[in-house]
Design a protein around this motif. Structure first.
Motif, short mmCIF file in Angstrom:
data_model
loop_
_atom_site.label_atom_id
_atom_site.label_comp_id
_atom_site.label_asym_id
_atom_site.label_seq_id
_atom_site.Cartn_x
_atom_site.Cartn_y
_atom_site.Cartn_z
N LYS A 239 7.67 -3.41 -8.17
CA LYS A 239 8.79 -2.74 -7.53
C LYS A 239 9.60 -2.03 -8.61
CE LYS A 239 8.88 -5.71 -3.54
NZ LYS A 239 9.60 -6.75 -2.82
N LYS A 240 10.85 -2.42 -8.77
CA LYS A 240 11.64 -1.70 -9.76
C LYS A 240 11.66 -2.39 -11.11
CE LYS A 240 13.13 1.58 -7.29
NZ LYS A 240 11.79 2.03 -7.07
N TYR A 241 10.95 -3.52 -11.24
CA TYR A 241 11.08 -4.32 -12.45
C TYR A 241 9.96 -4.03 -13.44
CZ TYR A 241 13.90 -7.04 -9.19
OH TYR A 241 14.82 -7.43 -8.26
N ILE A 242 10.30 -4.13 -14.71
CA ILE A 242 9.27 -4.04 -15.75
C ILE A 242 9.32 -5.35 -16.51
CG2 ILE A 242 8.51 -2.80 -17.79
CD1 ILE A 242 10.08 -0.43 -16.91
N LEU A 243 8.21 -6.09 -16.52
CA LEU A 243 8.16 -7.36 -17.24
C LEU A 243 7.30 -7.17 -18.48
CD1 LEU A 243 8.54 -8.14 -14.11
CD2 LEU A 243 7.61 -10.31 -14.75
N ALA A 244 7.87 -7.46 -19.64
CA ALA A 244 7.10 -7.28 -20.87
C ALA A 244 6.32 -8.55 -21.20
CB ALA A 244 8.04 -6.94 -22.02
N ASP A 245 5.13 -8.38 -21.77
CA ASP A 245 4.32 -9.50 -22.24
C ASP A 245 4.10 -10.56 -21.15
OD1 ASP A 245 4.58 -12.01 -24.84
OD2 ASP A 245 2.84 -10.97 -24.02
N PRO A 246 3.27 -10.25 -20.16
CA PRO A 246 3.08 -11.18 -19.05
C PRO A 246 2.20 -12.36 -19.42
CG PRO A 246 1.64 -9.29 -18.80
CD PRO A 246 2.48 -9.03 -20.01
N THR A 247 2.40 -13.48 -18.73
CA THR A 247 1.46 -14.59 -18.86
C THR A 247 0.33 -14.37 -17.85
OG1 THR A 247 2.59 -15.86 -17.17
CG2 THR A 247 3.33 -16.17 -19.43
N TYR A 272 -2.49 3.03 -21.29
CA TYR A 272 -3.61 2.56 -20.48
C TYR A 272 -3.07 1.92 -19.23
CZ TYR A 272 -8.22 0.47 -19.79
OH TYR A 272 -9.45 0.12 -19.31
N LYS A 273 -3.23 2.62 -18.12
CA LYS A 273 -2.79 2.04 -16.85
C LYS A 273 -3.95 2.15 -15.90
CE LYS A 273 0.56 2.39 -13.10
NZ LYS A 273 -0.34 2.43 -11.95
N PRO A 274 -4.73 1.08 -15.75
CA PRO A 274 -5.93 1.20 -14.92
C PRO A 274 -5.66 0.94 -13.44
CG PRO A 274 -5.89 -0.92 -15.99
CD PRO A 274 -4.64 -0.23 -16.41
N GLY A 275 -5.03 1.84 -12.76
CA GLY A 275 -4.80 1.65 -11.33
C GLY A 275 -3.74 0.59 -11.09
N GLY A 276 -3.73 0.01 -9.92
CA GLY A 276 -2.72 -0.99 -9.59
C GLY A 276 -1.85 -0.49 -8.46
N PRO A 277 -1.34 -1.40 -7.63
CA PRO A 277 -0.62 -0.97 -6.43
C PRO A 277 0.68 -0.20 -6.70
CG PRO A 277 -0.91 -3.37 -6.46
CD PRO A 277 -1.54 -2.86 -7.70
N VAL A 278 1.31 -0.44 -7.84
CA VAL A 278 2.59 0.23 -8.09
C VAL A 278 2.33 1.54 -8.82
CG1 VAL A 278 4.79 0.04 -9.28
CG2 VAL A 278 3.79 -1.95 -8.21
N LEU A 279 2.98 2.61 -8.35
CA LEU A 279 2.83 3.90 -9.02
C LEU A 279 3.88 3.99 -10.12
CD1 LEU A 279 2.52 6.15 -5.87
CD2 LEU A 279 0.70 5.19 -7.24
N ALA A 280 3.48 4.46 -11.29
CA ALA A 280 4.43 4.55 -12.40
C ALA A 280 5.10 5.91 -12.38
CB ALA A 280 3.70 4.35 -13.72
N GLN A 281 6.42 5.92 -12.34
CA GLN A 281 7.13 7.18 -12.45
C GLN A 281 7.35 7.49 -13.91
OE1 GLN A 281 7.75 8.79 -9.72
NE2 GLN A 281 7.13 7.15 -8.36
N THR A 282 7.75 8.73 -14.17
CA THR A 282 7.95 9.14 -15.57
C THR A 282 9.00 8.27 -16.24
OG1 THR A 282 7.50 11.36 -14.82
CG2 THR A 282 8.32 11.13 -17.04
N SER A 283 10.06 7.92 -15.50
CA SER A 283 11.12 7.11 -16.10
C SER A 283 10.59 5.74 -16.49
CB SER A 283 12.29 6.97 -15.14
OG SER A 283 11.82 6.48 -13.91
N THR A 284 9.69 5.18 -15.67
CA THR A 284 9.12 3.88 -15.98
C THR A 284 8.30 3.97 -17.26
OG1 THR A 284 8.80 3.69 -13.61
CG2 THR A 284 7.88 1.96 -14.97
N VAL A 285 7.52 5.04 -17.40
CA VAL A 285 6.70 5.19 -18.60
C VAL A 285 7.60 5.30 -19.82
CG1 VAL A 285 5.00 6.64 -19.73
CG2 VAL A 285 4.84 6.25 -17.30
N LYS A 286 8.70 6.04 -19.68
CA LYS A 286 9.61 6.17 -20.82
C LYS A 286 10.19 4.82 -21.20
CE LYS A 286 10.93 10.93 -20.41
NZ LYS A 286 11.63 11.91 -19.63
N ASP A 287 10.57 4.01 -20.20
CA ASP A 287 11.12 2.67 -20.51
C ASP A 287 10.09 1.82 -21.23
OD1 ASP A 287 12.98 2.39 -17.38
OD2 ASP A 287 13.48 3.30 -19.33
N CYS A 288 8.83 1.89 -20.78
CA CYS A 288 7.79 1.09 -21.44
C CYS A 288 7.62 1.53 -22.88
CB CYS A 288 6.45 1.24 -20.71
SG CYS A 288 6.44 0.47 -19.10
N ILE A 289 7.72 2.83 -23.14
CA ILE A 289 7.57 3.30 -24.51
C ILE A 289 8.71 2.77 -25.38
CG2 ILE A 289 7.53 5.37 -25.96
CD1 ILE A 289 6.01 6.77 -23.82
#
Lengths: 313, 246
Positions: A239-247, A272-289
């Motif tokens: 959803k709107k959350y980004i969790l870093a370093d998942p278990t 590397y984003k191999p599919g998945g139900p959530v679509l990544a928006q540009t803002s999400t990608v920027k936050d991950c970077i």
């Protein structure tokens, strides 16, 4: 084809009574039966069940040189995920189209010890994928200049076999594997060799340096010079959350993951984003970077500390 | 990034795609099939399903997808396994997994020609085959390859020769643009239109972060064109023999 998105998987599995079923239930039972609502309750408070904030990675430790018989080795733990990397060097003849370059062979193994889902007859599906991802990242980041692995142009060069064994798989396998590969390369000590009388290259131990060394030998036990070192961070999107370093538990419940690899000059080595139900928006990608940049500084510090600890000893 | 014109070996401009062709319902025993070609990259996808039962280790409360990738020559190695995994996860995100629980849908991808942009071509072919089989989908995945030359300019749909020369390239997949009957209501979430989200992104080679976002912009614009082409090709063909399923 109008866009109609349904929510994550947990809702249908738990049934609509996920929150209200059996008002008093043990926490562990609730965690197993309704994993997604359990996590969502924690995410509302911006925390995870192991009390980590959403953007913090787990405790990371690096130990250099656990395998004495290998030329370079490292043991990396990120939380419970444990990776053992070892490098062995072998002399071989270089190929005709690259006579003054050595070569690298990178292999990632997931033996049955690492996880209950891997059995001897049932190899893990992710193992060849991670293996290929690792070799792509290490080669394209040009961390290692293959010309440094050359001994005698056209006749002898080093072949470096890097093997990474996963000893405990608890999420973020690629991050731990990449870190262990880099740590092993920074620990690597290239052995001394000399040219024997019949033209073969033989290893020489450090004490017997009386024999004549021809100029193309390594003059002292040498370290490889690592150029732009890549560091990675895997994040999970929900959803709107980004969790870093998942278990591993988080990865199995929320299936969308994005791995960002940056090198020390902050260039993008891989997203590397191999599919998945959530679509990544540009803002999400920027936050991950941005998260990956923070993580890169932490990892650089950890690596430098372990290298300086080695030198003191 | 400036008005630099890029010289490409086949005379295309930087934004020009190779000729696209899509034909469906080619294999008569498969429940759905499609052949997608972009220039000389040709991929045939066949869909069998939903079949009863799931594999061991898969969640039986949802449908599952199985992808088999057959290269044109050579043995199956790590590259094929990686493509299988990426394709499986991309298609899992577009299929409605809760409609037929405890079933398996198999997609077999056979590469007929590889001249660059192989993974995007396979994603497009698989989506067309899924539509041909009548599997319920949330939206289609439209994929494209964007290459980054040394000058920082973005070229679309590079050939294999171009892929080997350029500094970096990215395979991107976006949802297709929806065409709704009702007038669109501005979404409360302010996420932007759905076709701006990225389903899949796989990059090779080092690139500055800014150039990656340029690739995303160009990729989205090109995917809008590909999604138009998809829609036209799906509408124009008469639906195949309806009695051939099961």
């Amino acid at each position: 084809m109008a866009a109609a998105s349904t929510s994550g998987s947990g809702r249908d599995i738990g049934g609509s009574g996920g929150g209200s079923a059996a008002g008093e239930m043990e926490v562990e039972a609730y965690r197993r039966l309704f994993p997604l609502p359990f996590y969502e309750r924690h995410l509302l408070d911006s925390v995870r069940p192991d009390a980590r904030p959403l953007h913090r990675a787990r405790d990371t430790s690096v130990v250099l040189g656990p395998v004495a018989s290998a030329d370079g080795s490292a043991l990396v733990k990120i939380g419970d995920t444990t990776m053992l990397a070892a490098i062995k060097l072998e002399v071989m003849t270089p190929s005709a189209d690259a006579p003054d370059e050595g070569s690298l062979a990178i292999e990632f193994h997931m033996p049955p010890i690492c996880s209950p889902i891997v059995r001897p007859g049932r190899p893990a599906e992710v193992a060849p994928v991670i293996s290929k991802q690792l070799s792509d990242v290490i080669v394209s980041s040009q961390m290692i200049n293959l010309k440094e692995l050359s001994l005698i142009s056209g006749k002898a060069a080093w072949m470096a076999y890097l093997d990474i064994y996963c000893l405990n798989a608890d999420g973020s396998l690629f991050d731990a594997a990449l870190l262990s590969a880099i740590a092993a390369f920074s620990h690597l000590q290239i052995p001394l060799v000399s040219l024997s009388d019949d033209g073969k290259v033989v290893a020489v131990s450090g004490d017997l340096l009386e024999d004549e060394s021809t100029p193309e030998l390594v003059n002292k036990e040498r370290k490889l010079l690592l150029h732009s070192i890549p560091f990675s961070l895997t994040c999970i999107l929900h959803k709107k959350y980004i969790l870093a370093d998942p278990t591993a538990e988080e990865e199995s419940i929320m299936e969308t993951s994005i791995t960002v690899v940056l090198d020390s000059s902050e260039q993008l080595v891989s997203i590397y984003k191999p599919g998945g139900p959530v679509l990544a928006q540009t803002s999400t990608v920027k936050d991950c970077i941005v998260l990956t940049k923070h993580r890169m500084k932490e990892l650089q510090n950890i690596l430098e500390e372990s290298l300086s600890a080695m030198e003191v000893v | 990034m400036g008005a630099m014109t890029v010289d490409r070996a086949d005379g295309r401009s930087a934004n020009q795609l190779r000729p696209l062709a899509c034909s469906r319902n080619i294999l008569h025993r498969a429940h759905g099939s499609a052949r997608w070609s972009q220039g000389d990259t040709i991929v045939l996808a066949a869909v069998y399903g939903p079949k009863a039962g799931t594999k061991k280790g898969e969640n039986p409360e949802k449908a599952s997808i199985e992808v088999i990738w057959k290269p044109k020559t050579g043995q199956i190695g790590k590259l094929e396994k990686e493509y299988e995994m990426i394709l499986k996860r991309t298609l899992q995100s577009i299929c409605l997994m809760t409609i037929h629980p405890n079933t398996t849908t198999s997609i077999i991808v056979q590469v007929f020609g590889d001249d660059g942009a192989l993974l995007p071509c396979a994603i497009n072919a698989s989506c067309a085959a899924l539509v041909d089989a009548g599997i319920p989908l949330r939206h289609l995945a439209v994929a494209i390859c964007c290459g980054l030359t040394e000058g920082g300019s973005v070229i679309l749909d590079p050939t294999k020769a171009e892929e080997q020369k350029i500094q970096a390239f990215a395979y991107l997949a976006f949802p297709n643009s929806p065409l709704s009957v009702l007038p669109s209501v501005p979404s409360a979430e302010d996420d932007g239109p759905i076709e701006n989200g990225i389903i899949t992104s796989v990059t090779h080679g080092v690139m500055p972060v800014v150039d990656y976002f340029n690739c995303l912009e160009r990729g989205r614009a090109a995917c809008a064109k590909i999604s138009e082409f998809h829609r036209r090709s799906l509408e124009s063909q008469v639906p195949g023999d309806l009695t051939k399923a099961t």
